[in-house]
Write a protein that holds these residues in place. Structure first.
Motif, mmCIF file in Angstrom:
data_model
loop_
_atom_site.group_PDB
_atom_site.id
_atom_site.type_symbol
_atom_site.label_atom_id
_atom_site.label_comp_id
_atom_site.label_asym_id
_atom_site.label_seq_id
_atom_site.Cartn_x
_atom_site.Cartn_y
_atom_site.Cartn_z
ATOM 1 N N ALA A 25 -7.831 6.003 -28.140
ATOM 2 C CA ALA A 25 -7.270 4.657 -28.202
ATOM 3 C C ALA A 25 -7.490 3.956 -26.864
ATOM 4 O O ALA A 25 -7.496 4.604 -25.811
ATOM 5 N N PRO A 26 -7.695 2.641 -26.875
ATOM 6 C CA PRO A 26 -7.911 1.921 -25.614
ATOM 7 C C PRO A 26 -6.628 1.764 -24.806
ATOM 8 O O PRO A 26 -5.551 1.572 -25.368
ATOM 9 N N ILE A 27 -6.777 1.861 -23.489
ATOM 10 C CA ILE A 27 -5.681 1.512 -22.572
ATOM 11 C C ILE A 27 -5.881 0.050 -22.195
ATOM 12 O O ILE A 27 -6.961 -0.335 -21.733
ATOM 13 N N MET A 28 -4.858 -0.761 -22.409
ATOM 14 C CA MET A 28 -4.991 -2.202 -22.248
ATOM 15 C C MET A 28 -4.395 -2.696 -20.926
ATOM 16 O O MET A 28 -3.451 -2.109 -20.386
ATOM 17 N N SER A 29 -4.964 -3.781 -20.424
ATOM 18 C CA SER A 29 -4.423 -4.426 -19.224
ATOM 19 C C SER A 29 -3.265 -5.327 -19.617
ATOM 20 O O SER A 29 -2.991 -5.534 -20.806
ATOM 21 N N GLU A 30 -2.605 -5.896 -18.613
ATOM 22 C CA GLU A 30 -1.507 -6.828 -18.882
ATOM 23 C C GLU A 30 -1.993 -8.106 -19.549
ATOM 24 O O GLU A 30 -1.201 -8.891 -20.079
ATOM 25 N N THR A 39 -7.847 9.807 -24.700
ATOM 26 C CA THR A 39 -7.924 10.780 -25.781
ATOM 27 C C THR A 39 -6.515 11.289 -26.028
ATOM 28 O O THR A 39 -5.953 11.997 -25.201
ATOM 29 N N THR A 40 -5.948 10.915 -27.159
ATOM 30 C CA THR A 40 -4.530 11.198 -27.406
ATOM 31 C C THR A 40 -4.277 12.606 -27.913
ATOM 32 O O THR A 40 -3.135 13.035 -27.989
ATOM 33 N N THR A 41 -5.332 13.332 -28.272
ATOM 34 C CA THR A 41 -5.151 14.707 -28.728
ATOM 35 C C THR A 41 -6.060 15.646 -27.945
ATOM 36 O O THR A 41 -6.634 16.574 -28.490
ATOM 37 N N ALA A 42 -6.179 15.393 -26.646
ATOM 38 C CA ALA A 42 -7.124 16.144 -25.822
ATOM 39 C C ALA A 42 -6.856 17.641 -25.845
ATOM 40 O O ALA A 42 -7.783 18.456 -25.829
ATOM 41 N N ASP A 43 -5.581 18.036 -25.874
ATOM 42 C CA ASP A 43 -5.244 19.451 -25.814
ATOM 43 C C ASP A 43 -4.961 20.046 -27.185
ATOM 44 O O ASP A 43 -4.611 21.223 -27.291
ATOM 45 N N ALA A 44 -5.084 19.212 -28.228
ATOM 46 C CA ALA A 44 -4.768 19.695 -29.570
ATOM 47 C C ALA A 44 -5.798 19.219 -30.577
ATOM 48 O O ALA A 44 -5.485 18.855 -31.695
ATOM 49 N N ALA A 45 -7.055 19.178 -30.148
ATOM 50 C CA ALA A 45 -8.116 18.743 -31.059
ATOM 51 C C ALA A 45 -8.157 19.672 -32.265
ATOM 52 O O ALA A 45 -8.130 20.889 -32.132
ATOM 53 N N GLU A 46 -8.186 19.068 -33.436
ATOM 54 C CA GLU A 46 -8.236 19.864 -34.650
ATOM 55 C C GLU A 46 -9.667 20.319 -34.875
ATOM 56 O O GLU A 46 -10.584 19.512 -34.969
#
Length: 219
Positions: A25-30, A39-46
């Motif tokens: 998911a993108p990290i957005m600026s103000e 990467t929101t599932t970096a340590d739990a990739a299925e």
């Protein structure tokens, strides 16, 4: 096992070879501008030997297929642009640094510009190393590979993992040169990064063309 994606005729993407399925998911600026990817599932990739990922956009178990493609009306026709990327892409910039752009496969992720400038304007001013570095960073964050760049005539690509990343409310980001076989048995041009439609609305199927935004796709 080799990482592969096979497109079922009228059905899902069949992913085999133990390809990691993650989410980015993108990290957005103000100011609402995308800055980089998380990467929101970096340590739990299925990681499974074989999975079926939804292509029609109607599954209740997104990103996975639940058989909805057999129950809903949708058009799975392959309309990918003809020819290779190098044949289609337009060149911007000049001697020493070029940006290439292939509009039909743009997913409108938004990393190519901000409230001040964009990569097309920066390409013409890339003799300034600060501008060139910013343009390179923007291009490398383009998930579809619609944007690429070359330095002194040599194309340079970011080092990306071999995985399939689900972009929330958007396409599947396939990276690392995974082979994609179309429903007719031919192979899609093998590239370091491509985005595959999962809303069922793209006019460049199996590639994403940004139609998910206009269609209001969620998942």
């Amino acid at each position: 096992m080799n990482h592969q994606i096979a497109i079922a005729d009228g059905g899902p993407y069949l992913v085999s070879g133990g390809v990691p399925i993650t989410s980015k998911a993108p990290i957005m600026s103000e100011h609402g501008e995308p800055l980089t990817w998380k990467t929101t599932t970096a340590d739990a990739a299925e990681i499974k030997g074989r999975v079926a990922l939804c292509r029609c956009g109607a599954s209740d178990n997104k990103p996975y297929c639940d058989g909805s493609h057999a129950r809903v009306e949708w058009d799975g026709t392959d309309n990918a642009p003809d020819g290779a990327y190098d044949e289609r892409a337009k060149s911007y910039g000049g001697e020493g640094f070029e940006v290439f752009d292939d509009r039909p496969i743009c997913v409108h992720a938004g990393f190519c510009g901000n409230r001040v400038t964009n990569v097309w304007k920066m390409a013409a001013k890339a003799d300034d190393s600060r501008i060139r570095a910013e343009a390179m960073s923007m291009v490398e964050r383009c998930p579809s590979g619609a944007l690429t760049y070359a330095v002194d005539g040599e194309t340079n690509e970011p080092d990306l993992p071999s995985e399939v990343a689900v972009i929330p409310d958007g396409p599947l980001w396939v990276s690392g040169g995974i082979e994609v076989t179309r429903a007719d048995g031919s192979t899609l041009e093998n590239r370091n990064r491509v985005t595959l439609c999962r809303c069922g609305q793209s006019g460049s199927k199996p590639l994403c063309d940004g139609s998910h935004k206009e269609a209001g796709f969620t998942g």
